[in-house]
Motif scaffolding. Structure first.
Motif, PDB file in Angstrom:
ATOM      1  N   HIS A  31     -41.963  -0.315  29.911  1.00 22.41           N
ATOM      2  CA  HIS A  31     -42.311   0.347  28.636  1.00 22.41           C
ATOM      3  C   HIS A  31     -43.816   0.640  28.609  1.00 22.41           C
ATOM      4  CE1 HIS A  31     -38.266  -0.535  27.158  1.00 22.41           C
ATOM      5  NE2 HIS A  31     -38.556   0.087  26.029  1.00 22.41           N
ATOM      6  N   ALA A  32     -44.587  -0.262  29.194  1.00 26.32           N
ATOM      7  CA  ALA A  32     -46.041  -0.013  29.272  1.00 26.32           C
ATOM      8  C   ALA A  32     -46.324   1.209  30.138  1.00 26.32           C
ATOM      9  CB  ALA A  32     -46.761  -1.249  29.815  1.00 26.32           C
ATOM     10  N   VAL A  33     -45.593   1.328  31.250  1.00 26.70           N
ATOM     11  CA  VAL A  33     -45.784   2.514  32.103  1.00 26.70           C
ATOM     12  C   VAL A  33     -45.464   3.781  31.312  1.00 26.70           C
ATOM     13  CG1 VAL A  33     -44.965   3.725  34.183  1.00 26.70           C
ATOM     14  CG2 VAL A  33     -45.390   1.252  34.271  1.00 26.70           C
ATOM     15  N   ASP A  34     -44.412   3.711  30.498  1.00 25.80           N
ATOM     16  CA  ASP A  34     -44.032   4.863  29.654  1.00 25.80           C
ATOM     17  C   ASP A  34     -45.192   5.223  28.710  1.00 25.80           C
ATOM     18  OD1 ASP A  34     -42.150   6.776  28.644  1.00 25.80           O
ATOM     19  OD2 ASP A  34     -41.793   5.468  26.938  1.00 25.80           O
ATOM     20  N   ALA A  35     -45.781   4.209  28.097  1.00 27.97           N
ATOM     21  CA  ALA A  35     -46.893   4.460  27.162  1.00 27.97           C
ATOM     22  C   ALA A  35     -48.127   4.973  27.908  1.00 27.97           C
ATOM     23  CB  ALA A  35     -47.237   3.177  26.398  1.00 27.97           C
TER      24      ALA A  35
END
Ligand code: NDP
Ligand code: 8X3
Length: 253
Positions: A158-162
């Motif tokens: 999810h951090a990579v997505d952000a």
């Protein structure tokens, strides 16, 4: 004559990164292949040198100084990186939040999130100076949903997505494309790493249905970088026909 494009691929010693390096070499892209397993880097360099120019960089993405030193050590002809494929990463463990190992959590946050940032930081400044480049962040369906026992791995993705969204916002107007590719289950060494070398347990993850293969994701990466200059694939999720979500998989048994 315009020079061939140059790609830096992290995690090129296995799985998706390895398949992407092979496909890009086939298309004549000059390659900077990265990983920690030197013998794999040597083998892949030998193979790819038959079709393109290759440099291998051995560093751990967790080590900020090593990342910077490695990228600064590139010879002049490899300094202009056109494509950054932020692919290095893994899951470590599959445990409930109450039983998970803090070392595994550290590994996933340090590699999948901080490592991706360190490499990006080292490469983006040159892209901004040149006002061109293309960054592909390898996310996951685990960055779009959360599954039981996936807690920290899902958080890292999810951090990579952000980060992918943030990069695209901040680099807008600088001629730099940014996009994420989010695969579902791909048969690689991923589960072997997740289960700490338990090959039997790992192989079961890909049994009784057809998963994606690393070459499928490499094809999509190539499609993404070969679009016309005005087209940016911002966010792409891909699963095998048999997968509908992280937990819904059409298994024969
Ligand atoms: P593999 O385990 O086959 O490959 C992982 C790669 O990452 C290896 O080349 C490894 O190289 C490198 N790597 C791992 N840790 C580090 C580190 N600390 N420093 C530098 N390099 C590192 O897995 P995949 O090919 O499947 O994974 C690639 C990416 O795809 C990951 O980001 C993963 O999260 C993502 N992904 C995978 C899916 C799957 O089902 N397989 C699905 C969705 C996303 P070395 O050990 O030599 O350093
Ligand atoms: C890898 C896919 O479902 O194992 O990112 O998390 S999954």
């Amino acid at each position: 004559m315009p020079r061939n494009k140059t790609a830096l691929i992290t995690g090129a010693t296995s799985g998706i990164g390895h398949a992407t390096a092979r496909l890009m070499a086939h298309h004549g892209v000059r390659l900077i292949i990265c990983g920690r397993r030197q013998h794999r880097l040597d083998e892949l360099s030998e193979e790819l040198k038959k079709s393109t120019e290759v440099i291998a960089l051995n560093f751990d993405v967790r080590e900020r100084d090593s990342v910077n030193e490695a990228i600064q050590s590139l010879p002049q002809e490899f300094e202009e990186i056109d494509y950054l494929i932020n692919n290095a990463g893994n899951a470590h463990g599959l445990d409930t939040i109450q039983s998970g190992s803090v070392d595994d959590w550290d590994a996933m946050i340090d590699i999948n999130v901080k490592g991706l940032l360190y490499v990006s930081k080292a490469v983006i400044s040159g892209m901004v100076n040149r006002q061109k480049g293309h960054i592909i962040n390898i996310g996951s369906t685990a960055g779009k949903e959360v599954y039981p026992k996936g807690n920290v791995y899902c958080a890292s993705k999810h951090a990579v997505d952000a980060i992918n969204q943030g990069m695209r916002l901040d680099l807008n107007g600088h001629g730099i494309k940014v996009g994420a590719i989010n695969p579902g289950l791909v048969e690689t060494e991923f589960s072997e790493v997740r289960f700490k070398g338990d090959v039997d347990r790992a192989s079961k993850v890909y049994q009784n249905y057809t998963p994606l293969y690393p070459e499928d994701v490499a094809d999509i990466i190539w499609f993404t970088v070969s679009r016309p200059p005005h087209v940016n694939i911002a966010d792409l999720t891909v699963m095998s026909l048999d997968q509908a979500s992280s937990t819904i998989i059409n298994k024969t048994v």
